[in-house]
Design an enzyme around this catalytic site. Structure first.
Site, PDB file in Angstrom:
ATOM      1  CB  ALA A  82       1.706   9.922  -6.634  1.00 53.60           C
ATOM      2  CB  ALA A  83       6.863  10.942  -7.102  1.00 55.26           C
ATOM      3  CB  SER A 115      -0.917   9.524   0.029  1.00 53.39           C
ATOM      4  OG  SER A 115       0.293   9.606   0.382  1.00 53.39           O
ATOM      5  CB  CYS A 146      -6.260   9.392 -11.312  1.00 53.73           C
ATOM      6  SG  CYS A 146      -4.534   9.424 -11.333  1.00 53.73           S
ATOM      7  NE  ARG A 152       3.257   2.277   6.926  1.00 54.70           N
ATOM      8  CZ  ARG A 152       4.125   2.544   5.649  1.00 54.70           C
ATOM      9  NH1 ARG A 152       3.758   3.606   5.072  1.00 54.70           N
ATOM     10  NH2 ARG A 152       4.586   1.534   5.297  1.00 54.70           N
ATOM     11  CB  VAL A 197      10.664  23.062   0.065  1.00 54.47           C
ATOM     12  CG1 VAL A 197      12.278  23.099  -0.175  1.00 54.47           C
ATOM     13  CG2 VAL A 197      10.729  22.190   1.114  1.00 54.47           C
ATOM     14  CE1 TYR A 217     -13.946 -16.347 -28.995  1.00 57.08           C
ATOM     15  CE2 TYR A 217     -13.436 -18.599 -29.197  1.00 57.08           C
ATOM     16  CZ  TYR A 217     -14.172 -17.600 -29.177  1.00 57.08           C
ATOM     17  OH  TYR A 217     -15.376 -17.885 -29.720  1.00 57.08           O
TER      18      TYR A 217
END
Ligand SMILES: Cc1cc2nc3c(=O)[nH]c(=O)nc-3n(C[C@H](O)[C@H](O)[C@H](O)COP(=O)(O)OP(=O)(O)OC[C@H]3O[C@@H](n4cnc5c(N)ncnc54)[C@H](O)[C@@H]3O)c2cc1C
Length: 460
Positions: free
Chosen positions: A14-15, A44, A48, A75, A85, A433
């Protein structure tokens, strides 16, 4: 032509990949080369969604993948999968990485570095914790491994260890798969992110669904049978028979690399950043997602909160900044929503103990209301608890437990908290409402009225 700068990203979810995508939107490959390292098999993806995939609401694993490595590469983001790493050389401006396939190690230099290594599930060193049939749940591989176990296991008894949001979501998933579910929880009530009085409502509702919840009990070990597989979960006081065990005990920031590199960590073990998500004291290193600590705007303290909603926002801010633009992440108010079967559970801001911990005095108001006008079909009950600061009446926190339509009502409170509103100001909020959507006084407004009255009474 070689790019003028190289951005290296550690962590391909995600990040990390939000940062990569945003940076790429801002700068083309001739200006910025982007190299991302991901040690796992997927990029990616939505962790969740795992409970809903395991529970069968989401049919296909690949539905949880927002963008696969080929799509990133198309991309001009060079995503090196299954490559970990192993060291950050801050002085030399380079990272060392090991390709899991070949075992080869190599150094890659960077002009700018993004650390997005996420969080690590807590896995206590208990006897039997690694026995077949015991599952953690963090990645799509973990979800697949659990599904494989479920398909092979004849017994139908599941024990979930931990009653945070992942624990209760997994209890629902296993119930849907036809398991007899026991949730063993060290806290006083399920959902320790709520006050115990609201957690008790969750406990009662889970019992009504047929989920056994054992609270206030620490797991002492996983017991195995002659075949080496799990057969029970042991606590101080009992043994809970289990054919499968799911661990949902929480996570901690994955910052071993950062620690070894001498980068600044906070008291929760997460990286410390400034508002631009730049690692404090390091001009060309950014960090975001579950590996950082965030500022709690209500308490003024740093916290570690592992949520995808923050990770995506961090990534976007980082991407804008490394791409030559400007963005900031001011902090969080602590909003979260989850569900167990038809019960929706939400919170924002401070619990009573959080308020006490920072020396805030408060009043509370708890109300019962319904999701729709009481006379409208399928109006469902909900309980709203509100905390307001004593004397000033500033909203401090809201917790909601109820049926359909309850959970996302917390967003109104999150906005009010962000805006620094008092509960009195909230009573005048112009919320929508109509009978199918709420009573004429929305439950959040009813709670604000009661909290406002409590503040006035305290003032005398
Ligand atoms: C079961 C489950 C349910 C969830 N439900 C919700 C929800 O409903 N709402 C919500 O907001 N959040 C939810 N979350 C939390 C959310 O998934 C995380 O907050 C989010 O994924 C964090 O993103 P991240 O990029 O910071 O970290 P991660 O998604 O953990 O990604 C970090 C990546 O870095 C990689 N990595 C780590 N170290 C290295 C290294 N040295 N080299 C290379 N790669 C490395 C990891 O393999 C990983 O892929 C849930 C999480 C789980 C597990």
């Amino acid at each position: 032509m070689a790019a003028t700068e190289r951005l290296v990203i550690i962590g391909g979810d995600a990040a990390g990949m939000s940062a990569a995508s945003q940076a790429r939107r801002m700068k083309g490959p001739d200006e910025l080369e982007i190299v991302a390292f991901e040690r796992g098999n997927f990029s990616s993806y939505s962790a969740c969604g795992i409970p809903y995939w395991v529970g069968g609401d989401v049919g296909e694993r690949d539905g949880l993948i927002a963008r696969n490595p080929e799509e990133h590469r198309a991309r001009a983001i060079e995503l090196r999968m299954r490559t970990e790493v192993t060291e950050i050389d801050v002085a030399g401006g380079r990272v060392r990485a090991r390709d899991a396939g070949t075992g080869a190690e190599s150094w890659t230099g960077y002009d700018k570095l993004v650390i997005a290594t996420g969080a690590r599930p807590i896995r206590p060193a208990l006897p039997g914790i690694d026995a077949p049939g015991v599952h953690g749940l963090q990645t799509l591989d973990d979800g697949q491994a659990l599904l494989d176990t479920l398909s092979r296991t004849e017994g139908r008894r599941a024990v979930v260890v931990g009653a945070g949001y992942i624990g209760v979501e997994m209890a629902e998933a296993l119930l849907k798969r036809g398991y007899e579910v026991t949730v063993v929880n060290r806290g006083e009530q399920p959902m320790a992110t709520l006050d115990p009085d609201m957690g008790r409502l969750v406990h009662e509702a889970m019992s009504g669904m047929g989920i056994t919840t054992v609270s206030g009990t620490a797991v002492t070990g996983i017991l195995t049978g002659d075949d080496g597989r799990v057969r029970a979960v042991a606590t101080d006081s009992a043994e809970h028979p289990a054919d499968v065990v799911v661990l949902g005990i929480g996570v901690e920031p994955e910052t071993a690399l950062a620690r070894a590199a001498g980068l600044p960590l906070g008291r929760h073990g997460g990286l410390l950043t400034d508002l631009a998500m730049r690692v404090r004291g390091h001009e060309n290193i950014w960090a975001g997602g579950d590996c950082v600590e965030v500022l709690d705007l209500v308490s003024g303290r740093e916290r570690h909160i592992a949520l995808g909603t923050h990770a995506n926002k961090h990534g976007q801010v980082i991407g804008a900044n490394v791409g030559g633009g400007y963005g900031t992440f001011p902090g969080v108010v602590g909003t979260a929503v989850s569900k167990v079967c038809e019960l929706e559970i939400a919170r924002t801001g401070l619990r009573e103990k959080d308020a006490r911990a920072v020396g805030l005095q408060y009043v509370t108001a708890t109300i019962e209301s319904t999701s729709r006008a009481g006379y409208y079909p399928a109006a469902a009950p909900m309980t709203v608890k509100m905390l307001a600061e004593r004397r000033t009446g500033r909203l401090l926190g809201v917790q909601i437990v109820g049926r359909e339509g309850a959970g996302k009502r917390v967003d109104v409170a999150a906005v009010a908290l962000t805006a620094g509103m008092t509960v009195d100001q909230m009573t005048a909020l112009d919320l929508g409402y109509a009978p199918p959507f709420s009573p004429v006084w929305d439950p959040v407004l009813v709670a604000a009225r009661k909290a406002s009255a409590a503040v006035r009474k305290e003032r005398g």
